[in-house]
Design a protein around this motif. Structure first.
Motif, PDB file in Angstrom:
ATOM      1  N   PHE A   1      -4.642   7.173   6.182  1.00  0.00           N
ATOM      2  CA  PHE A   1      -5.066   8.372   5.184  1.00  0.00           C
ATOM      3  C   PHE A   1      -5.267   9.697   6.197  1.00  0.00           C
ATOM      4  O   PHE A   1      -4.989  11.170   5.436  1.00  0.00           O
TER       5      PHE A   1
ATOM      6  N   ALA B   1      -6.114  14.192   0.730  1.00  0.00           N
ATOM      7  CA  ALA B   1      -5.026  12.586   1.230  1.00  0.00           C
ATOM      8  C   ALA B   1      -5.496  13.930   3.055  1.00  0.00           C
ATOM      9  O   ALA B   1      -5.748  14.975   3.288  1.00  0.00           O
ATOM     10  N   ASN B   2      -5.921  12.957   4.409  1.00  0.00           N
ATOM     11  CA  ASN B   2      -6.384  14.109   5.444  1.00  0.00           C
ATOM     12  C   ASN B   2      -7.565  14.415   5.574  1.00  0.00           C
ATOM     13  O   ASN B   2      -7.354  15.623   5.973  1.00  0.00           O
TER      14      ASN B   2
ATOM     15  N   ILE C   1      -4.493   9.649  -3.948  1.00  0.00           N
ATOM     16  CA  ILE C   1      -5.610  10.597  -3.281  1.00  0.00           C
ATOM     17  C   ILE C   1      -4.524  11.692  -2.598  1.00  0.00           C
ATOM     18  O   ILE C   1      -5.454  13.057  -2.941  1.00  0.00           O
ATOM     19  N   SER C   2      -3.773  11.569  -2.149  1.00  0.00           N
ATOM     20  CA  SER C   2      -2.456  12.602  -2.720  1.00  0.00           C
ATOM     21  C   SER C   2      -2.261  13.432  -3.498  1.00  0.00           C
ATOM     22  O   SER C   2      -2.751  14.746  -3.160  1.00  0.00           O
TER      23      SER C   2
ATOM     24  N   ARG D   1      -7.518   1.699   6.996  1.00  0.00           N
ATOM     25  CA  ARG D   1      -7.493   2.970   5.580  1.00  0.00           C
ATOM     26  C   ARG D   1      -7.073   4.646   6.301  1.00  0.00           C
ATOM     27  O   ARG D   1      -6.076   5.036   6.408  1.00  0.00           O
TER      28      ARG D   1
ATOM     29  N   PHE E   1      -3.282   5.496  -1.480  1.00  0.00           N
ATOM     30  CA  PHE E   1      -2.912   6.660  -1.654  1.00  0.00           C
ATOM     31  C   PHE E   1      -1.981   8.078  -2.385  1.00  0.00           C
ATOM     32  O   PHE E   1      -2.504   9.065  -2.102  1.00  0.00           O
TER      33      PHE E   1
ATOM     34  N   ALA F   1     -11.173  10.758   1.932  1.00  0.00           N
ATOM     35  CA  ALA F   1     -10.233   9.880   1.258  1.00  0.00           C
ATOM     36  C   ALA F   1     -10.684   8.584   2.017  1.00  0.00           C
ATOM     37  O   ALA F   1     -10.229   7.510   1.251  1.00  0.00           O
ATOM     38  N   LEU F   2     -11.637   8.627   2.993  1.00  0.00           N
ATOM     39  CA  LEU F   2     -12.180   7.353   3.661  1.00  0.00           C
ATOM     40  C   LEU F   2     -13.180   6.904   2.833  1.00  0.00           C
ATOM     41  O   LEU F   2     -14.305   5.674   2.672  1.00  0.00           O
TER      42      LEU F   2
END
Lengths: 296, 323
Positions: free
Chosen positions: A235, A156-157, A150-151, A231, A147, A161-162
């Motif tokens: 995310f 993120a969002n 990814i951020s 996840r 996380f 991210a997935l």
């Protein structure tokens, strides 16, 4: 029944004993089948209940007794799903993520599996066991740093991210390696004699021979991604980027005091793709799970 | 292959070849082929190894490091040493989480393995093909449903007042069961839902294991007078024990990670009765933004999984029988 060591004496059975044995055999068999039938009903009932309740009138959606066959189906529940949450968008997101990860894992896993099975290079065994060891690592032990990563990448969002963290796969690598090992080496030798280079041997000779393995992996991964909840929950926080399980969870919250038929309509729709995949590929699904178990 | 600068223009000189990368790679000899294979091997592995380093192996170490800091994402992380660990062992919520996970895994995995083996053995008995097919499909169907959807559907069905389950139990004269509203029953409900969801998977594992047993051994046992339970206990079970080990190991790893069922069905309640370790981790790290403390719980969970798995493999030497 007595029998001597020296000679076989056929047991003498009266008619009554024969009938008794027959009944006992029959009875235990029928009893077994009956118990199994009960299990089967328990396993299937929630599906039947979901579909039938999704068609009930909103007013009576949560009233007992359950109505297994709906005589006056109300399809408006299905329309309501799309009005309550951006369900169409969420279906699309689920498809994007699942298909992207399937394609990505097929690439990474078949390349790595082929390298481990058919190419020789220093450190191969060490790398293989290192990759296998990571299968023990639970998702939860890595999710917080992932996380953070990814951020920091600014993903993120987003659906990335997935997708991106799911691309490398130890299990898929293992699965593909097993299948590549099963292809006889003669194919390679023949191809070399015909003047093929290593890339051609991989792409034109070996890859077509392991299409069943690709199907197995594709099915397992599609199923896993389609149903993933943990996840996406971490995310994604924009409902327009939700995948279906998150959407259903939201829908359940909205309908806490409303009609559960709407929620169950959403559940029913979420099942359609996986059921279709299952109908066409259950052989592969079963084979894939057994392959995983063989190494035990 | 020292890559000294190539002075000689004659790359094909037999005495002392200078290094030419193009020729080095394309040389049509056995050496050249081996080189190309090795290079291709590293190239093919690169995405997987890199990905695993960045998203699996690295993060495990990173988790451990984070667990030594206090960090809420917005301010810079602050070194606190083992404070998060001492805090965890005094935090009744976290300890309850671990205890709940332990209870859940013990019952869920035990029953999952037993039921999976039972169903697999039933499917092995003689019956019409269409019946076997129908049974197998119905046991496998739940695998298709997401944990979220299962939690929603079974949550409705187990509703105390309006749920279908209590309605049919009522017809049998059993008073309403507070499935989701009383601590003990809530855990039972989560375990039942988990079994519904995951037994099909275990069953397939056992079908694989059982088909590997040769019928000759079973027939020989029959002739020697071992039937029914005796045969199962002394013949079938030892022969299927490698699968049993695998099912137990993967079952524990999977069971300790259960999240969506309790998160959606009971939200960890009533009280903290179904709050698992993973839920406590999730809430600490992503709700309260205590990244360090959440990592601590994640690390401890990981160590527990490692220890249990190692223990299972260690003990397995005593009871697993390899043909």
């Amino acid at each position: 029944m007595e029998s001597t060591a020296t000679q076989f004496v056929p047991p003498r059975r009266s008619v009554a004993v024969t009938v008794r044995d027959f009944l006992q055999y029959r009875f235990s068999r029928w009893f077994l089948l009956l118990v199994t039938a009960c299990f089967a009903v328990i396993f299937v009932a929630p599906f039947a209940w979901t579909v039938s309740t999704s068609l009930r009138q909103p007013m009576e959606s949560f009233s007992v007794p359950p109505q297994w066959i709906v005589l006056n189906p109300d399809w408006s529940n299905y329309v309501q799903v799309f009005e309550r949450i951006p369900f169409f968008r969420q279906i699309l997101n689920s498809f994007i993520v699942a298909i992207a990860v399937v394609v990505g894992q097929l690439c990474t896993a078949s390349l790595a599996g082929y390298a481990f099975a058919r190419l020789e290079f220093p450190g191969r065994n060490l790398l293989f066991w290192l990759v296998m060891a990571t299968m023990m690592i639970p998702l939860q032990a890595t999710i917080i740093p992932v996380f953070v990563i990814i951020s920091r990448l600014g993903l993120a969002n987003t659906l990335w991210a997935l997708i991106i963290p799911a691309l490398p796969t130890a299990f898929g690598t293992f699965l593909m390696r097993q299948y590549f090992l099963g292809v006889p080496k003669d194919f390679e030798e023949a191809a070399v004699i015909d003047g093929a280079n290593q890339l051609q041997i991989f792409a034109r000779v070996y890859l077509p021979l392991v299409t069943p393995a690709l199907a197995v992996l594709a099915m397992l991964v599609f199923n896993g991604m389609w149903n993933d909840f943990f996840r996406p929950l971490i995310f994604i926080n924009d409902p327009y980027l939700f995948t279906i399980p998150l959407g259903l969870n939201d829908l359940k919250g909205y309908m806490a005091t409303g009609s559960i038929s709407v929620v169950l309509a959403g559940v029913t729709m979420s099942l359609i793709p996986v059921v279709i995949v299952y109908i066409f590929g259950q052989r592969y699904l079963i084979e894939g799970i057994m392959m995983g178990g063989v190494k035990g | 292959m020292s890559s000294t600068a190539s002075r000689s223009q004659h790359a094909t000189s037999h005495v002392r070849r200078s290094f030419n990368p193009y020729i080095w790679l394309t040389e049509n000899t056995l050496h050249g082929m081996a080189r190309r294979k090795a290079l291709l091997g590293y190239l093919f592995l690169a995405p997987t190894i890199l990905g695993i380093l960045v998203f699996t192996a690295g993060p495990v170490l990173f988790s451990f490091i984070l667990s030594l800091f206090r960090w809420n994402v917005f301010t810079p992380p602050q070194w606190v040493g083992a404070v998060n660990y001492t805090r965890m062992f005094a935090d009744s919520r976290a300890l309850t989480g671990f205890w709940n996970s332990f209870v859940f895994v013990t019952f869920a995995v035990g029953l999952q393995v037993a039921l999976g083996l039972l169903l697999a053995m039933i499917l092995q008995t003689r019956m019409p093909t269409w019946l076997r097919y129908t049974y197998r499909t119905s046991f496998l169907l739940p695998m298709l449903m997401s944990g979220a959807a299962t939690a929603i559907v079974l949550g409705y069905m187990l509703h105390r007042e309006f749920g279908a389950v209590n309605y049919y139990l009522g017809l049998l004269g059993i008073p309403r069961v507070p499935w989701l509203t009383e601590p003990g029953w809530a855990m039972v409900s989560i375990i039942i839902s988990y079994l519904w969801l995951s037994t099909g998977f275990t069953m397939i594992l056992f079908i694989g294991g059982l088909t590997n047993i040769s019928t000759e051994i079973l027939d020989a046992a029959d002739v020697d007078g071992a039937h029914g339970f005796t045969r199962f206990w002394h013949i079938t079970l030892p022969l299927v024990s490698p699968t049993l080990l695998f099912a137990a190991v993967t079952g524990v790893i999977g069971g300790l990670q259960v999240f969506d069922l309790p998160y959606i069905m009971t939200r960890g309640g009533p009280g903290d009765s179904t709050r698992t370790a993973v839920m406590v981790m999730y809430e600490s790290a992503f709700k309260n933004m205590e990244i360090g403390y959440g990592s601590t719980i994640a690390v401890v969970l990981f160590l527990i999984i490692l220890a249990v798995t190692a223990g299972q493999f260690g003990l397995s030497k005593r009871w697993v029988f390899y043909q």
